[in-house]
Design a protein around this motif. Structure first.
Motif, PDB file in Angstrom:
ATOM      1  N   ILE A  78      33.227  56.303  46.122  1.00  0.00           N
ATOM      2  CA  ILE A  78      34.502  55.725  45.667  1.00  0.00           C
ATOM      3  C   ILE A  78      34.787  56.146  44.222  1.00  0.00           C
ATOM      4  CG2 ILE A  78      35.583  53.509  45.009  1.00  0.00           C
ATOM      5  CD1 ILE A  78      35.833  54.010  47.949  1.00  0.00           C
ATOM      6  N   ALA A  79      35.996  56.697  44.007  1.00  0.00           N
ATOM      7  CA  ALA A  79      36.381  57.251  42.708  1.00  0.00           C
ATOM      8  C   ALA A  79      35.384  58.344  42.317  1.00  0.00           C
ATOM      9  CB  ALA A  79      36.505  56.155  41.648  1.00  0.00           C
ATOM     10  N   CYS A  80      35.265  59.309  43.196  1.00  0.00           N
ATOM     11  CA  CYS A  80      34.222  60.351  43.097  1.00  0.00           C
ATOM     12  C   CYS A  80      34.454  61.323  41.958  1.00  0.00           C
ATOM     13  CB  CYS A  80      34.145  61.129  44.405  1.00  0.00           C
ATOM     14  SG  CYS A  80      35.669  62.045  44.793  1.00  0.00           S
ATOM     15  N   HIS A  92      37.662  69.907  31.947  1.00  0.00           N
ATOM     16  CA  HIS A  92      36.403  69.961  31.192  1.00  0.00           C
ATOM     17  C   HIS A  92      35.490  68.768  31.481  1.00  0.00           C
ATOM     18  CE1 HIS A  92      38.077  73.343  29.087  1.00  0.00           C
ATOM     19  NE2 HIS A  92      39.131  72.629  28.736  1.00  0.00           N
ATOM     20  N   TYR A  93      35.845  67.997  32.513  1.00  0.00           N
ATOM     21  CA  TYR A  93      35.118  66.738  32.755  1.00  0.00           C
ATOM     22  C   TYR A  93      33.615  66.955  32.936  1.00  0.00           C
ATOM     23  CZ  TYR A  93      33.588  62.358  34.827  1.00  0.00           C
ATOM     24  OH  TYR A  93      32.900  61.197  35.086  1.00  0.00           O
ATOM     25  N   ASP A  94      33.232  68.002  33.663  1.00  0.00           N
ATOM     26  CA  ASP A  94      31.802  68.186  33.951  1.00  0.00           C
ATOM     27  C   ASP A  94      30.996  68.401  32.673  1.00  0.00           C
ATOM     28  OD1 ASP A  94      32.532  67.885  36.522  1.00  0.00           O
ATOM     29  OD2 ASP A  94      31.986  69.908  37.185  1.00  0.00           O
ATOM     30  N   VAL A 112      36.556  59.724  47.551  1.00  0.00           N
ATOM     31  CA  VAL A 112      37.881  59.105  47.393  1.00  0.00           C
ATOM     32  C   VAL A 112      38.214  59.071  45.912  1.00  0.00           C
ATOM     33  CG1 VAL A 112      39.234  57.010  47.791  1.00  0.00           C
ATOM     34  CG2 VAL A 112      37.388  57.624  49.379  1.00  0.00           C
ATOM     35  N   ASP A 113      39.406  59.486  45.548  1.00  0.00           N
ATOM     36  CA  ASP A 113      39.818  59.387  44.137  1.00  0.00           C
ATOM     37  C   ASP A 113      41.338  59.363  44.067  1.00  0.00           C
ATOM     38  OD1 ASP A 113      38.082  59.895  41.324  1.00  0.00           O
ATOM     39  OD2 ASP A 113      40.244  60.231  41.150  1.00  0.00           O
ATOM     40  N   LEU A 114      41.815  58.772  42.971  1.00  0.00           N
ATOM     41  CA  LEU A 114      43.247  58.626  42.759  1.00  0.00           C
ATOM     42  C   LEU A 114      43.866  59.886  42.135  1.00  0.00           C
ATOM     43  CD1 LEU A 114      45.447  56.401  42.857  1.00  0.00           C
ATOM     44  CD2 LEU A 114      44.629  55.621  40.639  1.00  0.00           C
ATOM     45  N   THR A 115      43.062  60.632  41.385  1.00  0.00           N
ATOM     46  CA  THR A 115      43.617  61.709  40.559  1.00  0.00           C
ATOM     47  C   THR A 115      43.474  63.071  41.237  1.00  0.00           C
ATOM     48  OG1 THR A 115      42.946  60.438  38.616  1.00  0.00           O
ATOM     49  CG2 THR A 115      43.571  62.725  38.240  1.00  0.00           C
ATOM     50  N   ASP A 116      44.610  63.684  41.518  1.00  0.00           N
ATOM     51  CA  ASP A 116      44.614  64.982  42.202  1.00  0.00           C
ATOM     52  C   ASP A 116      43.798  66.049  41.468  1.00  0.00           C
ATOM     53  OD1 ASP A 116      46.380  64.989  40.080  1.00  0.00           O
ATOM     54  OD2 ASP A 116      48.137  65.606  41.252  1.00  0.00           O
ATOM     55  N   SER A 166      29.674  53.935  43.919  1.00  0.00           N
ATOM     56  CA  SER A 166      30.723  54.133  42.920  1.00  0.00           C
ATOM     57  C   SER A 166      30.061  54.209  41.553  1.00  0.00           C
ATOM     58  CB  SER A 166      31.750  53.002  42.965  1.00  0.00           C
ATOM     59  OG  SER A 166      32.819  53.330  42.094  1.00  0.00           O
ATOM     60  N   THR A 167      30.287  55.304  40.830  1.00  0.00           N
ATOM     61  CA  THR A 167      29.640  55.477  39.539  1.00  0.00           C
ATOM     62  C   THR A 167      30.674  55.619  38.415  1.00  0.00           C
ATOM     63  OG1 THR A 167      29.452  57.875  39.911  1.00  0.00           O
ATOM     64  CG2 THR A 167      27.550  56.549  40.481  1.00  0.00           C
ATOM     65  N   TYR A 168      30.510  54.817  37.382  1.00  0.00           N
ATOM     66  CA  TYR A 168      31.346  54.847  36.166  1.00  0.00           C
ATOM     67  C   TYR A 168      32.844  54.768  36.488  1.00  0.00           C
ATOM     68  CZ  TYR A 168      26.871  56.612  34.428  1.00  0.00           C
ATOM     69  OH  TYR A 168      25.532  56.765  34.131  1.00  0.00           O
TER      70      TYR A 168
HETATM   71  C1  SAM Z   1      34.869  58.247  34.571  1.00  0.00           C
HETATM   72  S1  SAM Z   1      35.464  59.016  36.048  1.00  0.00           S
HETATM   73  C2  SAM Z   1      34.009  58.901  37.079  1.00  0.00           C
HETATM   74  C3  SAM Z   1      34.024  59.910  38.177  1.00  0.00           C
HETATM   75  C4  SAM Z   1      32.739  59.973  38.994  1.00  0.00           C
HETATM   76  N1  SAM Z   1      32.548  58.759  39.769  1.00  0.00           N
HETATM   77  C5  SAM Z   1      31.540  60.244  38.134  1.00  0.00           C
HETATM   78  O1  SAM Z   1      30.585  59.474  38.189  1.00  0.00           O
HETATM   79  O2  SAM Z   1      31.552  61.249  37.417  1.00  0.00           O
HETATM   80  C6  SAM Z   1      36.528  57.778  36.749  1.00  0.00           C
HETATM   81  C7  SAM Z   1      37.240  58.238  38.010  1.00  0.00           C
HETATM   82  O3  SAM Z   1      37.802  57.077  38.644  1.00  0.00           O
HETATM   83  C8  SAM Z   1      39.028  57.453  39.224  1.00  0.00           C
HETATM   84  N2  SAM Z   1      39.792  56.216  39.446  1.00  0.00           N
HETATM   85  C9  SAM Z   1      40.167  55.306  38.518  1.00  0.00           C
HETATM   86  N3  SAM Z   1      40.835  54.299  39.111  1.00  0.00           N
HETATM   87  C10 SAM Z   1      40.869  54.562  40.433  1.00  0.00           C
HETATM   88  C11 SAM Z   1      41.398  53.879  41.555  1.00  0.00           C
HETATM   89  N4  SAM Z   1      42.070  52.713  41.434  1.00  0.00           N
HETATM   90  N5  SAM Z   1      41.238  54.432  42.774  1.00  0.00           N
HETATM   91  C12 SAM Z   1      40.584  55.616  42.923  1.00  0.00           C
HETATM   92  N6  SAM Z   1      40.060  56.307  41.889  1.00  0.00           N
HETATM   93  C13 SAM Z   1      40.198  55.791  40.654  1.00  0.00           C
HETATM   94  C14 SAM Z   1      39.634  58.422  38.225  1.00  0.00           C
HETATM   95  O4  SAM Z   1      40.641  59.218  38.808  1.00  0.00           O
HETATM   96  C15 SAM Z   1      38.403  59.204  37.796  1.00  0.00           C
HETATM   97  O5  SAM Z   1      38.235  60.339  38.591  1.00  0.00           O
END
Ligand code: SAM
Length: 241
Positions: free
Chosen positions: A75-77, A38-40, A99-103, A142-144
């Motif tokens: 980064i962390a998309c 539901h993130y979007d 790039v993101d950590l969470t599958d 990189s956003t948020y």
């Molecule tokens: C609040 S969301 C923001 C996602 C996106 N950038 C946006 O603006 O909607 C934070 C994201 O950061 C990722 N994240 C957190 N720590 C990370 C890390 N060390 N490496 C890669 N991704 C990471 C999470 O998996 C999550 O998808």
């Protein structure tokens, strides 16, 4: 890419070793796995309902100064909310690496790519701190997210070294306003932040490390506080040398 793997979906066979993920990372991944579906929708209410997140996002993409055909690392998309804004400028000749950590977040990003028929975006599942930036990229965004990465300064340094001459690095993230009393900051951010380590986030003041790293690593550094100091836009370029 060290400690990373190309994300191809849930049924993929692993071709690369996945990073050693510590407990903090495990907790973070679990948190975002629950949020991914539901993130979007929920992110429109992030960090609070009515917050001008989309306007800030647009401003961050504009600060990249993109042109058609550019290559961009996000980064962390997450689920790829920045992709449409970037695609609009770079067009089909450009390239995005998310790039993101969470599958589970990447699975949503993959669905977005498919729905939009984009063929110029690749996704990499990796810890930002271990991501091996490809050389000569035009822009990094990189956003948020970056304030959730304890090694944010290293990520900025690695990215800066990978930029082409004149390439741009832009970070948009939340912060605690400078004049906020500690108790109020704690109360406010405890409500809005998505994970339990909020005290650690406030104590660590990651926006300061991000600011110092951006200023140290990049030319034409700029720092803009947004929405009463609750967010910041940090930007800079790789100098010609
Ligand atoms: C609040 S969301 C923001 C996602 C996106 N950038 C946006 O603006 O909607 C934070 C994201 O950061 C990722 N994240 C957190 N720590 C990370 C890390 N060390 N490496 C890669 N991704 C990471 C999470 O998996 C999550 O998808």
């Amino acid at each position: 890419m060290g400690g990373a793997r190309f994300y191809r979906g849930a049924t993929e066979t692993e071709e690369h070793t996945v990073s050693q993920i510590d407990h903090t990372r495990e907790h973070l991944i679990e948190t975002y796995r629950k949020k991914a579906k539901h993130y979007d929708i929920t992110s429109r209410l992030y960090p609070v309902p009515g917050y001008p997140q989309r306007a800030q996002r647009l401003r961050a993409v504009q600060a990249l100064g993109l042109h058609a055909g550019d290559s961009v690392i996000d980064i962390a998309c997450g689920t790829g909310l920045n992709f449409p804004l970037i695609e609009e400028v770079i067009g089909p000749d450009g390239r995005i690496v998310g790039v993101d950590l969470t599958d589970a977040m990447l699975a949503r990003a993959q669905a977005r790519i498919k729905t939009n028929g984009w063929s110029n975006i690749s996704l990499v599942q990796a810890d930002a701190a271990e991501f091996d930036f490809p050389a000569e990229v035009d822009a990094i965004l990189s956003t948020y997210s970056l304030s959730q990465v304890p090694e944010c300064a290293e990520v900025i340094a690695h990215g800066a070294a990978a930029l082409s001459g004149g390439g741009r690095w832009v970070v948009l993230d939340l912060k605690v306003p400078g004049n906020t009393p500690g108790w109020l900051a704690q109360l406010g951010t405890a409500i809005v932040r998505p994970f339990a380590s909020i005290d650690e986030w406030i104590m660590r003041r990651p926006w300061e490390a991000i600011r110092a790293a951006m200023q140290g690593e990049l030319a034409e550094f700029s720092w803009t506080e947004l929405f009463f100091g609750t967010a910041f836009l940090a930007a800079g370029s790789r100098g010609p040398g």
